[in-house]
Design a protein around this motif. Structure first.
Motif, PDB file in Angstrom:
ATOM      1  N   LEU A 117       3.425   9.877  -0.760  1.00 35.03           N
ATOM      2  CA  LEU A 117       2.654   9.036   0.151  1.00 35.03           C
ATOM      3  C   LEU A 117       2.563   9.558   1.516  1.00 35.03           C
ATOM      4  O   LEU A 117       3.539   9.874   2.093  1.00 35.03           O
ATOM      5  N   LYS A 118       1.496   9.370   2.137  1.00 33.62           N
ATOM      6  CA  LYS A 118       1.480   9.724   3.357  1.00 33.62           C
ATOM      7  C   LYS A 118       0.384   8.842   4.371  1.00 33.62           C
ATOM      8  O   LYS A 118      -0.524   8.592   3.690  1.00 33.62           O
ATOM      9  N   VAL A 119       0.906   8.688   5.467  1.00 36.83           N
ATOM     10  CA  VAL A 119      -0.015   7.779   6.518  1.00 36.83           C
ATOM     11  C   VAL A 119      -0.088   8.976   7.539  1.00 36.83           C
ATOM     12  O   VAL A 119       0.737   9.503   8.137  1.00 36.83           O
ATOM     13  N   THR A 120      -1.536   9.070   7.962  1.00 39.42           N
ATOM     14  CA  THR A 120      -1.724   9.882   8.871  1.00 39.42           C
ATOM     15  C   THR A 120      -2.206   9.110  10.313  1.00 39.42           C
ATOM     16  O   THR A 120      -3.305   8.448   9.967  1.00 39.42           O
ATOM     17  N   ALA A 121      -1.554   9.246  11.247  1.00 42.08           N
ATOM     18  CA  ALA A 121      -1.953   8.082  12.700  1.00 42.08           C
ATOM     19  C   ALA A 121      -1.142   8.301  13.534  1.00 42.08           C
ATOM     20  O   ALA A 121       0.004   9.001  13.536  1.00 42.08           O
ATOM     21  N   ASP A 122      -1.625   8.099  14.948  1.00 41.63           N
ATOM     22  CA  ASP A 122      -0.819   8.293  15.967  1.00 41.63           C
ATOM     23  C   ASP A 122       0.077   7.170  16.223  1.00 41.63           C
ATOM     24  O   ASP A 122      -0.122   6.260  16.856  1.00 41.63           O
ATOM     25  N   ALA A 171       0.826  -1.228   0.024  1.00 42.27           N
ATOM     26  CA  ALA A 171      -0.065   0.059  -0.018  1.00 42.27           C
ATOM     27  C   ALA A 171       0.806   1.269   0.064  1.00 42.27           C
ATOM     28  O   ALA A 171       1.673   1.605  -0.570  1.00 42.27           O
ATOM     29  N   ALA A 172       0.531   2.285   0.701  1.00 41.71           N
ATOM     30  CA  ALA A 172       0.908   3.750   0.543  1.00 41.71           C
ATOM     31  C   ALA A 172       2.214   4.059   1.211  1.00 41.71           C
ATOM     32  O   ALA A 172       2.841   3.283   1.659  1.00 41.71           O
ATOM     33  N   THR A 173       2.311   5.402   1.353  1.00 41.80           N
ATOM     34  CA  THR A 173       3.635   5.919   1.656  1.00 41.80           C
ATOM     35  C   THR A 173       3.665   6.611   3.029  1.00 41.80           C
ATOM     36  O   THR A 173       3.025   6.747   3.712  1.00 41.80           O
ATOM     37  N   GLY A 174       4.870   7.280   3.422  1.00 42.33           N
ATOM     38  CA  GLY A 174       5.108   8.110   4.585  1.00 42.33           C
ATOM     39  C   GLY A 174       5.331   7.425   5.842  1.00 42.33           C
ATOM     40  O   GLY A 174       4.846   6.201   5.857  1.00 42.33           O
ATOM     41  N   THR A 175       6.043   8.081   6.672  1.00 42.51           N
ATOM     42  CA  THR A 175       5.945   7.500   7.941  1.00 42.51           C
ATOM     43  C   THR A 175       5.399   8.556   9.112  1.00 42.51           C
ATOM     44  O   THR A 175       5.677   9.409   9.064  1.00 42.51           O
ATOM     45  N   ALA A 176       4.565   7.955   9.871  1.00 44.95           N
ATOM     46  CA  ALA A 176       3.884   8.849  10.935  1.00 44.95           C
ATOM     47  C   ALA A 176       4.756   8.683  12.045  1.00 44.95           C
ATOM     48  O   ALA A 176       4.985   7.550  12.703  1.00 44.95           O
ATOM     49  N   GLY A 177       4.786   9.761  12.893  1.00 43.24           N
ATOM     50  CA  GLY A 177       5.480   9.814  14.023  1.00 43.24           C
ATOM     51  C   GLY A 177       4.617   9.823  15.119  1.00 43.24           C
ATOM     52  O   GLY A 177       3.323   9.596  14.850  1.00 43.24           O
ATOM     53  N   ALA A 178       5.201   9.852  16.263  1.00 38.09           N
ATOM     54  CA  ALA A 178       4.113   9.792  17.560  1.00 38.09           C
ATOM     55  C   ALA A 178       3.261  10.982  17.694  1.00 38.09           C
ATOM     56  O   ALA A 178       2.064  10.630  17.971  1.00 38.09           O
ATOM     57  N   THR A 179       3.372  11.709  16.944  1.00 45.35           N
ATOM     58  CA  THR A 179       2.250  12.981  16.734  1.00 45.35           C
ATOM     59  C   THR A 179       1.510  13.063  15.674  1.00 45.35           C
ATOM     60  O   THR A 179       0.607  13.701  15.085  1.00 45.35           O
ATOM     61  N   GLY A 180       1.834  11.958  14.547  1.00 43.71           N
ATOM     62  CA  GLY A 180       0.970  11.631  13.459  1.00 43.71           C
ATOM     63  C   GLY A 180       1.532  12.337  12.446  1.00 43.71           C
ATOM     64  O   GLY A 180       0.958  12.488  11.186  1.00 43.71           O
TER      65      GLY A 180
END
Length: 317
Positions: free
Chosen positions: A111-116, A49-58
């Motif tokens: 690519l972006k993942v938005t999550a905590d 699936a998709a991109t990016g790495t979310a950090g602890a703050t999202g």
């Protein structure tokens, strides 16, 4: 008995929709899943699936591009919008064409993942694809149950999904038992794994799909006429064809001896059906006490790299 669905790429679309076909590997089996209980494969055993790495703050580890995201023609995400997945499911994005090394950092920025969660994208050599056709997002540790995630792949693809309860099954091929841990409870289930010379893959695998009935033919994987027929309650673990499924031999040998062709067998009836009914895509199956570790690109083998190794696979590392 082991099985292997042969060589058809799939995307995980609607939950548990279609059947999959894979090729044999070390712990593989040959199989054709009936379309009455399974879900389509996603990336290796579940498609990328998709991109990016979310950090602890999202916030993504590589900072999102300041410019508007571009479209990514030929990109496919393995998780359906609104789906609930297990704690081990990577976000996996596959492409219709290989992405050259020089372009991969630019693609990751789309690519972006938005999550905590703290996580990272990494380029994976998929068993059935060319190098540069798959990039996965994996958290540092398993997803926290209940996490809400948004994935954006360029300008045209958005997915929202939720992480369900935690289910981790640990198969010990030496003791011939599987320990299932979920929702604060634990139970042990007798199993039979790959016989010597046909050993079940070691390492961490992630459920990609399941089918209530799968046709398995040993002739398609070079095992002569050793098996030829339907097996039931088949949970798909690797692209090469490793399943955890009902096997009549487990009625006799479960908890005592490894006699399969590489898959993990559960006794007919209660044990096999109960496990089948419980699992969802993204649940974790860990095999210990075996030999060769499953490759990262053979299904969702991302968890077989430690965190530093995983981050090093990113073009933005």
């Amino acid at each position: 008995m082991t099985t292997g669905l042969r060589g058809r790429r799939g995307r995980l679309a609607r939950a548990w929709s279609a059947a999959a076909v894979c090729a044999l590997a070390l712990a593989g089996c040959s199989a054709q899943a009936a379309a009455d209980g399974g879900g389509e494969r996603t990336g290796q055993g579940g498609r990328p699936a998709a991109t990016g790495t979310a950090g602890a703050t999202g916030t993504a580890r590589p900072k999102p591009s300041a410019t508007a995201p571009e479209s990514l023609p030929g990109a496919h995400v393995n998780i359906a919008d609104g789906q609930t997945v297990g704690v081990g499911m990577p976000v996996s994005v596959t492409f219709d064409r290989p992405i050259p090394v020089a372009e991969r950092a630019h693609v990751e920025r789309q690519l972006k993942v938005t999550a905590d969660v703290e996580g990272s994208w990494g380029w994976v050599k998929d068993r059935n694809l060319a190098d540069g056709q798959r990039v996965d997002f994996r958290p540092r540790t398993y997803w926290k149950p209940g996490t809400a995630v948004t994935v954006r792949a360029g300008a045209g693809i958005t997915r929202h999904f939720t992480v369900g309860r935690s289910l981790v099954a640990t198969v010990d091929v030496r003791t011939h038992f599987m320990t299932l841990e979920t929702a604060g409870s634990s139970r042990r289930v007798p199993i039979t794994a790959g016989a010597p010379g046909m050993d079940t893959w070691n390492g961490t695998m992630v459920v990609s799909d399941k089918a209530s009935k799968v046709f398995m033919d040993s002739r398609s994987v070079g095992y002569g006429d050793q098996y030829h027929g339907y097996y039931y309650y088949a949970v798909h673990l690797t692209t090469s064809g490793t399943y955890l499924h009902q096997n009549p031999k487990a009625n006799t040998y479960g908890g005592r001896q490894n006699v399969t062709h590489g898959c993990v067998g559960l006794a007919t009836g209660g044990p096999a059906k109960r496990f089948f009914d419980e699992v969802i895509p993204g649940d974790v199956v860990k095999v210990t006490g075996s030999k060769e570790t499953v490759a990262v690109g053979n299904g969702y083998g991302d968890w077989n790299l430690d965190w530093d190794q995983w981050r090093a696979t990113s073009a933005l590392a």
